[in-house]
Design a protein around this motif. Structure first.
Motif, PDB file in Angstrom:
ATOM      1  N   ASN A   3       0.774  -0.925  -0.033  1.00 51.75           N
ATOM      2  CA  ASN A   3      -0.073  -0.395   0.045  1.00 51.75           C
ATOM      3  C   ASN A   3       1.057   1.157  -0.311  1.00 51.75           C
ATOM      4  O   ASN A   3       2.276   1.573   0.015  1.00 51.75           O
ATOM      5  CB  ASN A   3      -0.987  -0.215   1.345  1.00 51.75           C
ATOM      6  N   LYS A   4       0.139   2.543  -0.063  1.00 50.88           N
ATOM      7  CA  LYS A   4       0.821   3.890  -0.417  1.00 50.88           C
ATOM      8  C   LYS A   4       1.836   4.011   0.946  1.00 50.88           C
ATOM      9  O   LYS A   4       3.047   4.747   1.191  1.00 50.88           O
ATOM     10  CB  LYS A   4      -0.442   4.743  -0.300  1.00 50.88           C
ATOM     11  N   ASN A   5       1.013   3.864   1.846  1.00 51.89           N
ATOM     12  CA  ASN A   5       1.786   4.010   3.461  1.00 51.89           C
ATOM     13  C   ASN A   5       3.075   3.193   3.259  1.00 51.89           C
ATOM     14  O   ASN A   5       3.966   3.706   3.886  1.00 51.89           O
ATOM     15  CB  ASN A   5       0.984   3.639   4.508  1.00 51.89           C
ATOM     16  N   THR A   6       3.074   2.223   3.163  1.00 51.12           N
ATOM     17  CA  THR A   6       4.076   0.974   3.254  1.00 51.12           C
ATOM     18  C   THR A   6       5.248   1.993   2.567  1.00 51.12           C
ATOM     19  O   THR A   6       6.629   1.287   2.825  1.00 51.12           O
ATOM     20  CB  THR A   6       3.671  -0.121   2.766  1.00 51.12           C
ATOM     21  N   ILE A   7       4.890   1.520   0.935  1.00 48.59           N
ATOM     22  CA  ILE A   7       6.109   2.451  -0.215  1.00 48.59           C
ATOM     23  C   ILE A   7       6.638   3.769   0.204  1.00 48.59           C
ATOM     24  O   ILE A   7       7.333   3.908   0.033  1.00 48.59           O
ATOM     25  CB  ILE A   7       5.200   2.544  -1.455  1.00 48.59           C
ATOM     26  N   ASP A   8       5.859   4.436   1.055  1.00 47.65           N
ATOM     27  CA  ASP A   8       6.434   6.068   1.533  1.00 47.65           C
ATOM     28  C   ASP A   8       7.611   6.072   2.093  1.00 47.65           C
ATOM     29  O   ASP A   8       8.248   6.559   2.353  1.00 47.65           O
ATOM     30  CB  ASP A   8       5.372   7.235   2.288  1.00 47.65           C
ATOM     31  N   ILE A   9       6.958   4.771   3.277  1.00 45.25           N
ATOM     32  CA  ILE A   9       7.438   4.378   4.459  1.00 45.25           C
ATOM     33  C   ILE A   9       9.310   4.022   4.331  1.00 45.25           C
ATOM     34  O   ILE A   9      10.995   4.675   4.269  1.00 45.25           O
ATOM     35  CB  ILE A   9       7.094   3.608   5.447  1.00 45.25           C
ATOM     36  N   LYS A  11      10.356   4.656   0.838  1.00 51.71           N
ATOM     37  CA  LYS A  11      10.765   5.455   0.374  1.00 51.71           C
ATOM     38  C   LYS A  11      12.040   6.487   1.352  1.00 51.71           C
ATOM     39  O   LYS A  11      12.983   6.782   1.315  1.00 51.71           O
ATOM     40  CB  LYS A  11      10.459   6.334  -0.776  1.00 51.71           C
ATOM     41  N   SER A  12      11.294   6.441   2.538  1.00 51.69           N
ATOM     42  CA  SER A  12      11.818   7.274   3.349  1.00 51.69           C
ATOM     43  C   SER A  12      12.760   6.809   4.068  1.00 51.69           C
ATOM     44  O   SER A  12      14.038   8.056   4.386  1.00 51.69           O
ATOM     45  CB  SER A  12      10.682   8.029   4.422  1.00 51.69           C
ATOM     46  N   ASP A  69       8.458   1.366  -5.816  1.00 54.69           N
ATOM     47  CA  ASP A  69       6.596   1.236  -6.160  1.00 54.69           C
ATOM     48  C   ASP A  69       6.919   0.649  -7.155  1.00 54.69           C
ATOM     49  O   ASP A  69       6.214   0.983  -8.281  1.00 54.69           O
ATOM     50  CB  ASP A  69       6.945   2.662  -6.056  1.00 54.69           C
TER      51      ASP A  69
END
Length: 405
Positions: A3-9, A11-12, A69
């Motif tokens: 999900n997007k939240n996991t991807i954002d984490i 990438k951070s 992603d």
């Protein structure tokens, strides 16, 4: 899918991995072998000592984070690593072990910065990446076993001949002990050799390029004896092969693997450039081209210290005499007096772009190179400077993948 939240984490964490990636993978391997010493029977101990395995894994983890992603972007790397895994015998049950110890290493190295949210995201991401590897490797295992002459695991081969090719390289001609058919392979591929060396606690596995064309009643590997020096310990397997193994002895081989292969559908000229023992996959490609593509122009360039360590020189020169489409050139950086007297090489020093341009008749060609990492970096820079398209530049690392940039 993540999900997007996991991807954002994930990438951070890229900047953190850029700084601490190798420290994490170093700690990972320490944990892995402490908790699961049986895995020392799979991994190359020399690559561990030299730090190459840790760096390669750190680069792979970093690439996965950057492309989390769009994981299809790293599929070529997945396939390259999967070939090595299949050749070594990495199995689905190994992936949870790796995941557990990798996450623990992240936590240990990063401390409080590795929050539960970050660790959970990486656990999810690792699951997706592991599934990709397991799926690709399952297909490779099936193909290796089901192909004509194929097999699963390791198969016994007896040494039919042992031929000294130079002061440091020896060839081993290997024939299946069971007398059954021999699987084909693509020029440029390798096999894994599994050895139990007297006095050694663990099994040792090494991967060696097949150094002759496919279609023969044998496999041939040509091994450099890594005798070691002040900066590097001797290679246990190569020294044992050179000094102890003899004709009639048995070696255990996995089926051929690898994605550094000659594109035989390409009819354009081909340039094969090698340094040191990097010539082994190039000889397989050259022999194949001489046998099957008499109309395809081939430029074969080999760099060595001198004639004493130059393997298969006479063989290549004989091929060039018999096949007018083949040109061969030698570059020695430390020629002997005999080399100079007999004029047995074409350039003293190193391969550079200006000299390369004088010997390669066209840029409309496919380029393959293999050798020590500094050599490959120099070749990659030269070809890029020359304007050779990335799609026409092909190379192979002996051991864990690195970077040529």
């Amino acid at each position: 899918m993540l999900n997007k939240n996991t991807i954002d984490i994930i990438k951070s964490t890229v900047p953190v991995l850029e700084v601490h990636g190798t420290a994490i993978t170093k700690r990972f391997y320490e944990r892995l072998f402490t908790n699961h010493p049986e895995l020392l029977n799979i991994f190359n101990h020399a690559n561990q000592k030299q730090g190459r395995q840790q760096t390669a894994l750190a680069n792979a983890v970093y690439a996965a984070a950057v492309n989390i992603d769009k994981l299809e972007a790293i599929l070529p790397v997945v396939k390259q690593i999967a070939h090595k895994h299949r050749s070594l015998g990495v199995l689905p049950e190994h992936y949870p072990i790796v995941g557990e110890n990798l996450l623990a290493a992240i936590k240990e190295v990063l401390g409080d910065a590795a929050t539960e949210e970050i660790l959970q995201a990486w656990a999810e991401a690792y699951g997706v990446i592991a599934d990709a590897f397991i799926g690709v490797e399952a297909e490779m295992y099936e193909q290796a076993e089901r192909q004509a002459g194929g097999w699963a695991g390791y198969r016994a081969f007896h040494i039919a001949k042992k031929i000294k090719e130079s002061d440091v390289i020896t060839s081993f001609y290997l024939v299946p002990q069971d007398g059954q058919a021999l699987a084909g392979f693509e020029p440029g591929q390798y096999v894994s050799v599994k050895m139990d060396i007297p006095g050694e606690r663990n099994t040792h596995i090494r991967q060696y390029s097949l150094s002759d064309a496919p279609g023969k009643p044998y496999y041939r590997i040509s091994v450099k004896e890594e005798s070691g020096d002040l900066n590097r310990t001797a290679g246990k397997v190569s020294v044992y092969l050179h000094e102890q193994v003899k004709p009639g002895d048995v070696l255990w081989l996995s089926a051929p693997a690898g994605d550094f292969t000659l594109n035989q559908k390409d009819t354009r000229p081909v340039v094969l450039i090698s340094g040191g023992v990097g010539l082994t996959p190039m000889i397989s490609m050259l022999n194949t081209l001489a046998e099957t593509a008499p109309d395809r122009q081939v430029t074969f360039i080999h760099a060595a210290q001198n004639g004493n360590v130059h393997a298969m020189k006479e063989h290549v020169e004989e091929l060039a005499r018999k096949n007018p489409q083949v040109s061969a050139y030698w570059v020695y950086n430390q020629p002997t007096e005999q080399d100079r007297t007999n004029q047995t090489f074409h350039k003293e020093g190193y391969i550079d772009l200006e000299w390369l341009q004088s010997k390669v008749p066209t840029t409309e060609a496919s380029f393959y190179f293999c050798g020590p990492v500094p050599f490959m970096k120099a070749m990659n820079r030269a070809l890029q400077t020359w304007g050779i398209a990335a799609a026409d530049i092909h190379y192979e690392f002996f051991g864990p993948a690195g970077s040529l940039e």
